[in-house]
Design a protein around this motif. Sequence first.
Motif, PDB file in Angstrom:
ATOM      1  N   LYS A  17     -19.665  -7.025  18.552  1.00 14.72           N
ATOM      2  CA  LYS A  17     -18.733  -7.901  17.835  1.00 14.72           C
ATOM      3  C   LYS A  17     -19.019  -7.922  16.324  1.00 14.72           C
ATOM      4  O   LYS A  17     -18.245  -8.485  15.558  1.00 14.72           O
ATOM      5  CB  LYS A  17     -18.840  -9.340  18.372  1.00 14.72           C
ATOM      6  CG  LYS A  17     -18.421  -9.505  19.823  1.00 14.72           C
ATOM      7  CD  LYS A  17     -16.929  -9.345  19.992  1.00 14.72           C
ATOM      8  CE  LYS A  17     -16.514  -9.637  21.426  1.00 14.72           C
ATOM      9  NZ  LYS A  17     -15.078  -9.488  21.621  1.00 14.72           N
ATOM     10  N   ASN A  18     -20.132  -7.301  15.931  1.00 11.71           N
ATOM     11  CA  ASN A  18     -20.537  -7.321  14.525  1.00 11.71           C
ATOM     12  C   ASN A  18     -20.082  -6.041  13.830  1.00 11.71           C
ATOM     13  O   ASN A  18     -20.541  -4.945  14.175  1.00 11.71           O
ATOM     14  CB  ASN A  18     -22.055  -7.475  14.416  1.00 11.71           C
ATOM     15  CG  ASN A  18     -22.546  -8.733  15.095  1.00 11.71           C
ATOM     16  OD1 ASN A  18     -21.927  -9.790  14.977  1.00 11.71           O
ATOM     17  ND2 ASN A  18     -23.648  -8.635  15.817  1.00 11.71           N
ATOM     18  N   ILE A  19     -19.185  -6.183  12.867  1.00 15.91           N
ATOM     19  CA  ILE A  19     -18.587  -5.037  12.186  1.00 15.91           C
ATOM     20  C   ILE A  19     -18.886  -5.099  10.692  1.00 15.91           C
ATOM     21  O   ILE A  19     -18.754  -6.149  10.064  1.00 15.91           O
ATOM     22  CB  ILE A  19     -17.056  -5.027  12.383  1.00 15.91           C
ATOM     23  CG1 ILE A  19     -16.693  -4.858  13.866  1.00 15.91           C
ATOM     24  CG2 ILE A  19     -16.409  -3.935  11.538  1.00 15.91           C
ATOM     25  CD1 ILE A  19     -16.940  -3.489  14.425  1.00 15.91           C
ATOM     26  N   VAL A  20     -19.286  -3.950  10.134  1.00 19.08           N
ATOM     27  CA  VAL A  20     -19.425  -3.817   8.687  1.00 19.08           C
ATOM     28  C   VAL A  20     -18.445  -2.741   8.232  1.00 19.08           C
ATOM     29  O   VAL A  20     -18.535  -1.586   8.668  1.00 19.08           O
ATOM     30  CB  VAL A  20     -20.859  -3.415   8.284  1.00 19.08           C
ATOM     31  CG1 VAL A  20     -20.928  -3.186   6.774  1.00 19.08           C
ATOM     32  CG2 VAL A  20     -21.852  -4.493   8.695  1.00 19.08           C
ATOM     33  N   LEU A  21     -17.486  -3.113   7.384  1.00 26.35           N
ATOM     34  CA  LEU A  21     -16.532  -2.153   6.831  1.00 26.35           C
ATOM     35  C   LEU A  21     -17.125  -1.542   5.569  1.00 26.35           C
ATOM     36  O   LEU A  21     -17.518  -2.267   4.655  1.00 26.35           O
ATOM     37  CB  LEU A  21     -15.203  -2.838   6.509  1.00 26.35           C
ATOM     38  CG  LEU A  21     -14.458  -3.459   7.709  1.00 26.35           C
ATOM     39  CD1 LEU A  21     -13.198  -4.163   7.230  1.00 26.35           C
ATOM     40  CD2 LEU A  21     -14.103  -2.395   8.741  1.00 26.35           C
ATOM     41  N   CYS A  22     -17.182  -0.210   5.527  1.00 29.27           N
ATOM     42  CA  CYS A  22     -17.794   0.473   4.389  1.00 29.27           C
ATOM     43  C   CYS A  22     -16.867   1.595   3.930  1.00 29.27           C
ATOM     44  O   CYS A  22     -17.199   2.786   4.007  1.00 29.27           O
ATOM     45  CB  CYS A  22     -19.160   1.029   4.803  1.00 29.27           C
ATOM     46  SG  CYS A  22     -20.150   1.666   3.443  1.00 29.27           S
ATOM     47  N   PHE A  23     -15.684   1.198   3.471  1.00 26.41           N
ATOM     48  CA  PHE A  23     -14.688   2.166   3.051  1.00 26.41           C
ATOM     49  C   PHE A  23     -14.904   2.579   1.588  1.00 26.41           C
ATOM     50  O   PHE A  23     -15.636   1.941   0.843  1.00 26.41           O
ATOM     51  CB  PHE A  23     -13.281   1.599   3.241  1.00 26.41           C
ATOM     52  CG  PHE A  23     -12.921   1.392   4.702  1.00 26.41           C
ATOM     53  CD1 PHE A  23     -13.480   2.185   5.701  1.00 26.41           C
ATOM     54  CD2 PHE A  23     -12.024   0.405   5.077  1.00 26.41           C
ATOM     55  CE1 PHE A  23     -13.147   2.005   7.039  1.00 26.41           C
ATOM     56  CE2 PHE A  23     -11.679   0.215   6.411  1.00 26.41           C
ATOM     57  CZ  PHE A  23     -12.255   1.017   7.391  1.00 26.41           C
ATOM     58  N   GLU A  33      -6.922  -7.434   9.036  1.00 27.44           N
ATOM     59  CA  GLU A  33      -5.824  -7.997   9.828  1.00 27.44           C
ATOM     60  C   GLU A  33      -5.971  -7.629  11.297  1.00 27.44           C
ATOM     61  O   GLU A  33      -5.758  -8.457  12.188  1.00 27.44           O
ATOM     62  CB  GLU A  33      -4.481  -7.477   9.302  1.00 27.44           C
ATOM     63  CG  GLU A  33      -4.109  -7.992   7.919  1.00 27.44           C
ATOM     64  CD  GLU A  33      -2.793  -7.415   7.433  1.00 27.44           C
ATOM     65  OE1 GLU A  33      -2.108  -6.741   8.239  1.00 27.44           O
ATOM     66  OE2 GLU A  33      -2.445  -7.612   6.255  1.00 27.44           O
ATOM     67  N   VAL A  34      -6.332  -6.380  11.572  1.00 22.90           N
ATOM     68  CA  VAL A  34      -6.485  -5.918  12.954  1.00 22.90           C
ATOM     69  C   VAL A  34      -7.709  -6.558  13.611  1.00 22.90           C
ATOM     70  O   VAL A  34      -7.634  -7.073  14.732  1.00 22.90           O
ATOM     71  CB  VAL A  34      -6.611  -4.380  12.992  1.00 22.90           C
ATOM     72  CG1 VAL A  34      -6.917  -3.903  14.413  1.00 22.90           C
ATOM     73  CG2 VAL A  34      -5.333  -3.732  12.473  1.00 22.90           C
ATOM     74  N   LEU A  35      -8.831  -6.549  12.909  1.00 25.86           N
ATOM     75  CA  LEU A  35     -10.073  -7.071  13.480  1.00 25.86           C
ATOM     76  C   LEU A  35     -10.020  -8.574  13.690  1.00 25.86           C
ATOM     77  O   LEU A  35     -10.630  -9.103  14.621  1.00 25.86           O
ATOM     78  CB  LEU A  35     -11.253  -6.715  12.579  1.00 25.86           C
ATOM     79  CG  LEU A  35     -11.568  -5.222  12.469  1.00 25.86           C
ATOM     80  CD1 LEU A  35     -12.591  -4.980  11.367  1.00 25.86           C
ATOM     81  CD2 LEU A  35     -12.090  -4.682  13.794  1.00 25.86           C
ATOM     82  N   ASP A  36      -9.278  -9.279  12.819  1.00 28.23           N
ATOM     83  CA  ASP A  36      -9.177 -10.735  12.930  1.00 28.23           C
ATOM     84  C   ASP A  36      -8.552 -11.147  14.249  1.00 28.23           C
ATOM     85  O   ASP A  36      -8.846 -12.212  14.786  1.00 28.23           O
ATOM     86  CB  ASP A  36      -8.358 -11.290  11.764  1.00 28.23           C
ATOM     87  CG  ASP A  36      -8.361 -12.811  11.742  1.00 28.23           C
ATOM     88  OD1 ASP A  36      -9.460 -13.394  11.724  1.00 28.23           O
ATOM     89  OD2 ASP A  36      -7.272 -13.413  11.770  1.00 28.23           O
ATOM     90  N   ASP A  85      -6.042  -0.423  19.206  1.00 25.37           N
ATOM     91  CA  ASP A  85      -6.766   0.333  20.233  1.00 25.37           C
ATOM     92  C   ASP A  85      -8.187   0.637  19.786  1.00 25.37           C
ATOM     93  O   ASP A  85      -9.132   0.576  20.592  1.00 25.37           O
ATOM     94  CB  ASP A  85      -6.031   1.641  20.551  1.00 25.37           C
ATOM     95  CG  ASP A  85      -4.744   1.409  21.318  1.00 25.37           C
ATOM     96  OD1 ASP A  85      -4.746   0.566  22.225  1.00 25.37           O
ATOM     97  OD2 ASP A  85      -3.732   2.068  21.011  1.00 25.37           O
ATOM     98  N   ASN A  86      -8.367   0.984  18.507  1.00 16.44           N
ATOM     99  CA  ASN A  86      -9.718   1.199  17.981  1.00 16.44           C
ATOM    100  C   ASN A  86     -10.546  -0.078  18.125  1.00 16.44           C
ATOM    101  O   ASN A  86     -11.709  -0.032  18.564  1.00 16.44           O
ATOM    102  CB  ASN A  86      -9.668   1.573  16.503  1.00 16.44           C
ATOM    103  CG  ASN A  86      -8.980   2.887  16.216  1.00 16.44           C
ATOM    104  OD1 ASN A  86      -8.386   3.058  15.150  1.00 16.44           O
ATOM    105  ND2 ASN A  86      -9.033   3.831  17.142  1.00 16.44           N
ATOM    106  N   ALA A  87      -9.956  -1.203  17.745  1.00 12.36           N
ATOM    107  CA  ALA A  87     -10.661  -2.494  17.806  1.00 12.36           C
ATOM    108  C   ALA A  87     -11.059  -2.832  19.236  1.00 12.36           C
ATOM    109  O   ALA A  87     -12.169  -3.300  19.502  1.00 12.36           O
ATOM    110  CB  ALA A  87      -9.790  -3.598  17.215  1.00 12.36           C
ATOM    111  N   ASN A  88     -10.148  -2.576  20.194  1.00 14.50           N
ATOM    112  CA  ASN A  88     -10.435  -2.867  21.600  1.00 14.50           C
ATOM    113  C   ASN A  88     -11.595  -2.021  22.110  1.00 14.50           C
ATOM    114  O   ASN A  88     -12.419  -2.499  22.909  1.00 14.50           O
ATOM    115  CB  ASN A  88      -9.192  -2.619  22.454  1.00 14.50           C
ATOM    116  CG  ASN A  88      -8.121  -3.660  22.230  1.00 14.50           C
ATOM    117  OD1 ASN A  88      -8.424  -4.784  21.807  1.00 14.50           O
ATOM    118  ND2 ASN A  88      -6.879  -3.322  22.499  1.00 14.50           N
ATOM    119  N   ALA A  89     -11.660  -0.773  21.655  1.00 13.49           N
ATOM    120  CA  ALA A  89     -12.759   0.099  22.075  1.00 13.49           C
ATOM    121  C   ALA A  89     -14.077  -0.352  21.463  1.00 13.49           C
ATOM    122  O   ALA A  89     -15.119  -0.370  22.134  1.00 13.49           O
ATOM    123  CB  ALA A  89     -12.457   1.548  21.682  1.00 13.49           C
TER     124      ALA A  89
END
Length: 589
Positions: free
Chosen positions: A304-310, A325-328, A294-298
């Motif tokens: 479409k460009n995502i940077v993961l910064c955990f 896995e979710v974003l793919d 649901d987060n990905a859909n929102a």
Amino acid sequence: MQSKGFPVDWLYELKQKNDIISIVSRYVRLEKKGNRYWGCCPFHNEKTPSFSVMQDEGVFHCFGCKEHGDVISFVQKIESCEFMDAVKILAEQAHMQMPEFKGDEDTHKKAKQRERMLKLLDEAWRHYQDNLYLKEAKPAQDYIKLRRFTKRELDDFHIGYSLDFNDIVNHLRGKGFTNQEMLDAGVVKVKNNHYYDVMAGRLMFPIFNAFGDCVGFSARALEKVDFAKYLNTAETLVFQKSKVVFGINLLKNLKQAGGLDKIIIVEGQIDVIAMHRAGFKSTVACMGSALTIDNANALKKMSKNIVLCFDGDTAGQKATLHSLEVLDQNEFNIRIVWLPEGMDPDEVLKNKGKEYLASLIDNAMPVMDYLIEVERRKFDLNKPEEKGKFVKAVIAHLQKMESAAQAEPYLEKVRELTNVPIDLLRRDLVKDNSSTKKVKAKEEASIVTRENGNIRAVKFILASLIHGKEYVDNRIDYEKLLPSFVEVIRKAKERTVISSYYDYFEVEEMPILKDCLLFNFEEYNLSPERYFAECLWQLADAHLKDKQQKLTEEFKNATSLDERQKIMVALNGISKQLREKSLEDFYVR
């Protein structure tokens, strides 16, 4: 007449005043070709336009991801909102007054409850924010100074403070809200018939949806506690933790201003605020430890460009792998920042500065580079056994790439790290890929089916009726021929506009009707009249043979000569109709 709780003629006027081309063009660049407008679909990632809009019919359809609908459902999908909210958005744009909602009792009750809940939450966050500037809020003020929050950040994120267990309860009662309404909104809890603010003494972070409505809260303890440092609002009618993105309202504002090129995802609210302070305005966080579908859909409706910064720890690495896995599944362009060991974004900004973090973001790793680095850190490549495990793990990742050409540069990287000959690595990749593809091909072959010929005939006839084609044979009783679609046929007889079918029917739950509304008649340009006649006979033939089979069974079970003779006469009549391809049984009487 009411439809989905609103008068049909009002919905029709709403759509007329919100031309679908002008609405869609705010989100998609459209180009007219023939009688359709085309563009790249906003609901999935594509380079070749497969998203079409039909202005006269007032509907859209993507031939890639199969999304479809009218202007109301487009707003629903693009804004991630409910039907009622989409209608309100369009009504405001058209300066139309909303009529009284008269849906079914349960829907009407939920709509009223939701509206009331949002008003309560709006009142609550404003009161919490006012509390922040009282002398009783010194613990919160000290924490804010420690975190270096500016007035701008306090205002942008509407940060507040819960004074004690009773303050918000008394305030909301004074505004006319009941104990039950506070309970339903997740603002209070009850024990021994005493209603209290479970977030008492905490810094309050209001959670807003994309429309700027407060839907809940996340509260941070200001002192050391034996239980959770953060508390979130309980699940309610408007707040589901798995669907919420902290900061999405600011992200939407940024997109509308034309300043959104990527989304940066961090782990918590404090990190989001720190990132905004440092100028990284497109930063958001998910509510909870894991990003959801649901987060990905929102998010995909924003960029479409995502940077993961955990965070740079084991938990942050796990969150990154899960997020990949979710974003793919949603075809994002993903890059990953590898933060220094044990540090979160806020700490990086404090200790190393925003230029350092900006450099990490600008040089964020592609997904496969990150996965290889994760595997490299697991194994000691100086040990043969560990080296073999590393190679096997990386090959497993490379198998998921679309082609050997994409994998080739990474094979070279593995060779440099391990000194394993490139030919051996290629052989392992091809061998494993070959077996994987065989299994996949077998699975796909087992699920591929051809559409039943009768279904095709039903669709062509129904689509021709709906779209008012001139070759439709008006002698035929279509309700008798297609008894499962009586209501649709009646709407077709009334010359109902295409977009209004979405008001009368739950099109998403009627795949045949959906296909008919979006039917591509260009495939039948050579002889649609002849094909229509063939479809009529195909369905009539099926009806007659079904009737013939039933009569044959009755004949076998008949006990009297008179009964058998009557059945035989009927069977002979059907045989004659089948020989002559007669449609007389289906003429309007």
